[in-house]
Motif scaffolding. Sequence first.
Motif, mmCIF file in Angstrom:
data_model
loop_
_atom_site.group_PDB
_atom_site.id
_atom_site.type_symbol
_atom_site.label_atom_id
_atom_site.label_comp_id
_atom_site.label_asym_id
_atom_site.label_seq_id
_atom_site.Cartn_x
_atom_site.Cartn_y
_atom_site.Cartn_z
ATOM 1 N N THR A 73 0.791 -1.237 -0.010
ATOM 2 C CA THR A 73 -0.060 -0.071 -0.054
ATOM 3 C C THR A 73 0.882 1.050 -0.127
ATOM 4 O O THR A 73 0.554 2.318 -0.803
ATOM 5 N N MET A 74 1.937 1.181 0.943
ATOM 6 C CA MET A 74 2.820 2.218 0.731
ATOM 7 C C MET A 74 3.458 2.487 -0.537
ATOM 8 O O MET A 74 3.810 3.459 -0.729
ATOM 9 N N ALA A 75 3.761 1.418 -0.915
ATOM 10 C CA ALA A 75 4.412 1.659 -2.188
ATOM 11 C C ALA A 75 3.644 2.122 -3.588
ATOM 12 O O ALA A 75 4.229 2.933 -4.344
ATOM 13 N N PHE A 76 2.297 1.658 -3.449
ATOM 14 C CA PHE A 76 1.427 2.244 -4.332
ATOM 15 C C PHE A 76 1.199 4.020 -4.207
ATOM 16 O O PHE A 76 1.005 4.562 -5.175
ATOM 17 N N ALA A 77 1.291 4.177 -2.927
ATOM 18 C CA ALA A 77 1.128 5.737 -2.382
ATOM 19 C C ALA A 77 2.028 6.585 -2.916
ATOM 20 O O ALA A 77 1.748 7.629 -3.239
ATOM 21 N N CYS A 78 3.407 6.177 -2.688
ATOM 22 C CA CYS A 78 4.522 6.942 -2.813
ATOM 23 C C CYS A 78 5.174 6.746 -4.287
ATOM 24 O O CYS A 78 5.868 7.296 -4.839
ATOM 25 N N ALA A 79 5.275 5.584 -4.725
ATOM 26 C CA ALA A 79 5.676 5.267 -6.282
ATOM 27 C C ALA A 79 7.275 5.258 -5.881
ATOM 28 O O ALA A 79 7.928 5.669 -6.978
ATOM 29 N N SER A 80 8.001 4.956 -4.834
ATOM 30 C CA SER A 80 9.200 4.924 -4.718
ATOM 31 C C SER A 80 9.641 3.712 -3.787
ATOM 32 O O SER A 80 9.359 3.553 -2.654
ATOM 33 N N SER A 81 10.633 3.122 -4.388
ATOM 34 C CA SER A 81 11.111 1.745 -3.303
ATOM 35 C C SER A 81 11.911 2.122 -2.360
ATOM 36 O O SER A 81 11.552 1.745 -1.120
ATOM 37 N N ALA A 82 12.795 3.317 -2.492
ATOM 38 C CA ALA A 82 13.440 3.821 -1.495
ATOM 39 C C ALA A 82 12.668 4.297 -0.304
ATOM 40 O O ALA A 82 12.962 4.011 0.964
ATOM 41 N N ALA A 83 11.562 4.926 -0.667
ATOM 42 C CA ALA A 83 10.835 5.724 0.462
ATOM 43 C C ALA A 83 10.097 4.538 1.258
ATOM 44 O O ALA A 83 9.677 4.943 2.247
ATOM 45 N N THR A 84 9.622 3.421 0.470
ATOM 46 C CA THR A 84 9.177 2.369 1.127
ATOM 47 C C THR A 84 9.842 1.395 2.043
ATOM 48 O O THR A 84 9.236 0.659 2.882
ATOM 49 N N ILE A 85 11.207 1.870 1.850
ATOM 50 C CA ILE A 85 12.030 0.698 2.791
ATOM 51 C C ILE A 85 11.474 0.648 4.323
ATOM 52 O O ILE A 85 11.410 -0.537 4.785
ATOM 53 N N PRO A 86 11.228 1.617 5.023
ATOM 54 C CA PRO A 86 11.070 1.639 6.363
ATOM 55 C C PRO A 86 9.584 0.863 6.387
ATOM 56 O O PRO A 86 9.652 -0.101 7.463
ATOM 57 N N MET A 87 8.744 0.981 5.673
ATOM 58 C CA MET A 87 7.418 0.259 5.732
ATOM 59 C C MET A 87 7.895 -1.260 5.333
ATOM 60 O O MET A 87 7.094 -2.226 5.850
ATOM 61 N N THR A 88 8.791 -1.545 4.318
ATOM 62 C CA THR A 88 8.799 -3.052 4.078
ATOM 63 C C THR A 88 9.720 -3.707 5.228
ATOM 64 O O THR A 88 9.265 -5.003 5.504
ATOM 65 N N LEU A 89 10.606 -3.002 5.754
ATOM 66 C CA LEU A 89 11.125 -3.494 6.993
ATOM 67 C C LEU A 89 10.354 -4.043 7.846
ATOM 68 O O LEU A 89 10.278 -4.969 8.654
ATOM 69 N N LYS A 90 9.313 -2.986 8.281
ATOM 70 C CA LYS A 90 8.333 -3.494 9.388
ATOM 71 C C LYS A 90 7.380 -4.459 8.839
ATOM 72 O O LYS A 90 7.186 -5.374 9.837
ATOM 73 N N SER A 91 7.088 -4.475 7.818
ATOM 74 C CA SER A 91 5.944 -5.610 7.324
ATOM 75 C C SER A 91 6.748 -6.883 7.301
ATOM 76 O O SER A 91 6.148 -7.921 7.764
ATOM 77 N N VAL A 92 8.001 -7.044 6.698
ATOM 78 C CA VAL A 92 8.799 -8.378 6.854
ATOM 79 C C VAL A 92 8.976 -8.639 8.071
ATOM 80 O O VAL A 92 8.973 -9.876 8.475
ATOM 81 N N ARG A 93 9.353 -7.903 8.999
ATOM 82 C CA ARG A 93 9.820 -8.181 10.309
ATOM 83 C C ARG A 93 8.264 -8.811 10.940
ATOM 84 O O ARG A 93 8.422 -9.692 11.997
ATOM 85 N N SER A 94 7.440 -8.378 10.757
ATOM 86 C CA SER A 94 5.790 -8.794 11.260
ATOM 87 C C SER A 94 5.899 -10.201 11.076
ATOM 88 O O SER A 94 4.701 -10.782 11.614
ATOM 89 N N THR A 95 6.383 -10.600 10.119
ATOM 90 C CA THR A 95 6.078 -12.069 9.505
ATOM 91 C C THR A 95 6.526 -13.122 10.642
ATOM 92 O O THR A 95 6.079 -14.290 10.845
ATOM 93 N N GLY A 96 7.614 -12.708 11.305
ATOM 94 C CA GLY A 96 8.390 -13.623 12.381
ATOM 95 C C GLY A 96 9.158 -14.524 11.782
ATOM 96 O O GLY A 96 9.562 -15.393 12.644
ATOM 97 N N ILE A 97 9.314 -14.602 10.442
ATOM 98 C CA ILE A 97 10.322 -15.642 10.071
ATOM 99 C C ILE A 97 11.823 -15.268 9.401
ATOM 100 O O ILE A 97 12.458 -16.151 9.028
ATOM 101 N N VAL A 98 11.717 -13.992 9.378
ATOM 102 C CA VAL A 98 12.876 -13.288 8.736
ATOM 103 C C VAL A 98 13.763 -12.650 9.762
ATOM 104 O O VAL A 98 13.287 -12.090 10.317
ATOM 105 N N PRO A 99 15.170 -13.268 9.971
ATOM 106 C CA PRO A 99 15.745 -12.869 10.683
ATOM 107 C C PRO A 99 16.233 -11.230 10.528
ATOM 108 O O PRO A 99 16.219 -10.744 9.428
ATOM 109 N N GLU A 100 16.701 -10.510 11.491
ATOM 110 C CA GLU A 100 17.037 -9.107 11.495
ATOM 111 C C GLU A 100 18.265 -8.943 10.346
ATOM 112 O O GLU A 100 18.185 -7.976 9.755
ATOM 113 N N SER A 101 19.134 -10.024 10.464
ATOM 114 C CA SER A 101 20.453 -9.539 9.710
ATOM 115 C C SER A 101 19.944 -10.006 8.123
ATOM 116 O O SER A 101 20.602 -9.057 7.407
ATOM 117 N N VAL A 102 19.277 -10.783 7.908
ATOM 118 C CA VAL A 102 18.739 -11.250 6.547
ATOM 119 C C VAL A 102 17.999 -9.966 5.864
ATOM 120 O O VAL A 102 17.983 -9.315 5.041
#
Length: 244
Positions: free
Chosen positions: A78-107
Motif C-alpha cells: 500500500t505504501m509503495a502504491f501511494a508513494c511510487a518509490s522503493s526507497a521511500a517504502t524501505i521503512p515500511m517494507t522492513l516493518k512488514s517483513v519483520r512482522s512475519t516473524g520468520i525473517v531474521p533481522e540480519s537477513v
Amino acid sequence: MLINWIINVTPFAVLSLIASAVGSQEDLIDSFANVGYLVLASCFGMAMQFLIVHVVIYYLVTKTNPFTYLRCIIPAQTMAFACASSAATIPMTLKSVRSTGIVPESVLRFVVPLGATINMDGSAIYFPCACIWLAVLNGVEPNVAHYFLLIIIATIGSAGAAPVPSSGLVLIVTAYNTVFGTTGIPDGFAYVVAIDWFLDRCITVTNVTGDSMVCGMVSHLCPVDDNEEDVGWSLGCRQEAHVD
C-alpha cells in the motif's frame, strides 16, 4: 532553487506534450484505445510476475503457503502504491517483513535495501512493453532480434534505475533509441508520460513485493539466528579486547 523551478513547471511541460500529441491525432478513440492496450499489457505482465515468479517460486523454495506470508506485506504494498518509490517504502517494507516473524533481522536489513536498489522486476517488464508500443505507433515492425535486445537492455537497465518516481522515463527513451537505431524522443512518448503516474505505482508494488518474497526465501535457505550471531560478535570483541 533551480530544482524547485523545474518541479513547478513540470505539470505545464507535461500538459503541453499531451496537448501536442492529442492535437496531432485524427482518430482520438483509436489513440486512447492503443494507450489502454499498453496499460493492460504492462499490468498483465506484472500480474504474471507476481503469480508465477513470486508466488510459485516462494512455494517451491519454502514449501509453505505464500499467501500467508503475503498478508503481512500488504502495508508495504500500500505504501509503495501511494508513494511510487522503493526507497521511500524501505521503512515500511522492513516493518512488514519483520512482522512475519520468520525473517531474521540480519537477513532483513541486507536484502531489503539491496533489493530496493537493484531488484526492479516491474521496471524490467514495463520497459519492453513501452518500447514495443512506441515502435508500433511509429510504424516500426519489431523482429525477434529487437525483442531479445530489449530483454537484455531492460534487465540490465532496470537494475540501474533510480528507486524514485518516474525514473524509468529516461530509460525508456534510451532503450528505444538503442534498439531501433533512432535519436531523440519518439512520437507518442507524451502518452507514456501521461500514464506513468499510474504504471509507476504498479511497478513499485511489484518491486517491493519481490524484495519481500526474496527475504522469506533467503531466510529459509540460509537460516540465521540473530541471538547466536550477537553472542558470537560480542565474544569476538571480548577476545580481541583481551588480546589487546
